[in-house]
Design a protein around this motif. Structure first.
Motif, short mmCIF file in Angstrom:
data_model
loop_
_atom_site.label_atom_id
_atom_site.label_comp_id
_atom_site.label_asym_id
_atom_site.label_seq_id
_atom_site.Cartn_x
_atom_site.Cartn_y
_atom_site.Cartn_z
N ASN A 1 0.83 -1.21 0.00
CA ASN A 1 0.00 0.00 0.00
C ASN A 1 0.86 1.25 0.00
N SER B 1 -1.19 4.99 4.97
CA SER B 1 -1.13 3.81 4.11
C SER B 1 -0.63 2.59 4.87
N GLY C 1 -3.37 1.55 7.35
CA GLY C 1 -4.47 0.95 6.61
C GLY C 1 -4.17 -0.47 6.18
N GLY C 2 -2.95 -0.71 5.74
CA GLY C 2 -2.55 -2.07 5.36
C GLY C 2 -2.60 -3.02 6.53
N MET D 1 -4.48 -2.69 9.19
CA MET D 1 -5.88 -2.90 9.57
C MET D 1 -6.58 -3.87 8.62
N ASP D 2 -6.31 -3.75 7.33
CA ASP D 2 -6.90 -4.67 6.36
C ASP D 2 -6.47 -6.10 6.62
N ARG D 3 -5.21 -6.27 6.96
CA ARG D 3 -4.71 -7.62 7.25
C ARG D 3 -5.39 -8.18 8.49
N ARG D 4 -5.56 -7.36 9.51
CA ARG D 4 -6.19 -7.83 10.74
C ARG D 4 -7.66 -8.16 10.53
N ARG D 5 -8.33 -7.37 9.70
CA ARG D 5 -9.75 -7.62 9.45
C ARG D 5 -9.97 -8.95 8.74
N SER D 6 -9.01 -9.39 7.96
CA SER D 6 -9.18 -10.64 7.22
C SER D 6 -8.93 -11.87 8.10
#
Length: 111
Positions: free
Chosen positions: A8, A80, A83-84, A86-91
């Protein structure tokens, strides 16, 4: 740090960071020719005021850039990266995250 977070940041830097940095470097180089490097730097970081400068247009450009561009660049990179992450943790599944936390505490040991 995850590879996704760096991906990102790389995309953000390529699309926005490098062009903005090039524009900012050009403005600073021209302003340095008109104001002198030391004076341009002092105005950019807020040590000196652009008011009363012999070249007010360049002085105000450097001052506004120092207050707007530099924080935007740093904030964009940090945003950025966060955000990267957070996206990894959400998955991840909630049980996976709980196990990571528990295992992390177990490896630290007890006082």
């Amino acid at each position: 740090m995850s590879k996704g977070a760096f991906r990102n940041v790389t995309v953000w830097l390529a699309l926005f960071g490098l062009p903005l940095t090039g524009i900012w470097a050009t403005v600073m180089a021209i302003a340095s020719q008109h104001l002198g490097w030391g004076k341009a730097y002092e105005i950019m970081v807020g040590i000196s005021s652009p008011v009363g400068s012999p070249e007010p247009g360049w002085a105000w450009s450097v001052s506004l850039g120092g207050w707007l561009f530099v924080p935007a660049l740093v904030g964009g990179v940090a945003g950025s990266m966060i955000g990267g992450r957070m996206d990894r943790r959400r998955s991840q599944d909630t049980d996976e995250i709980k196990n990571e936390i528990i295992n992390g505490f177990e490896t630290m040991g007890r006082p």
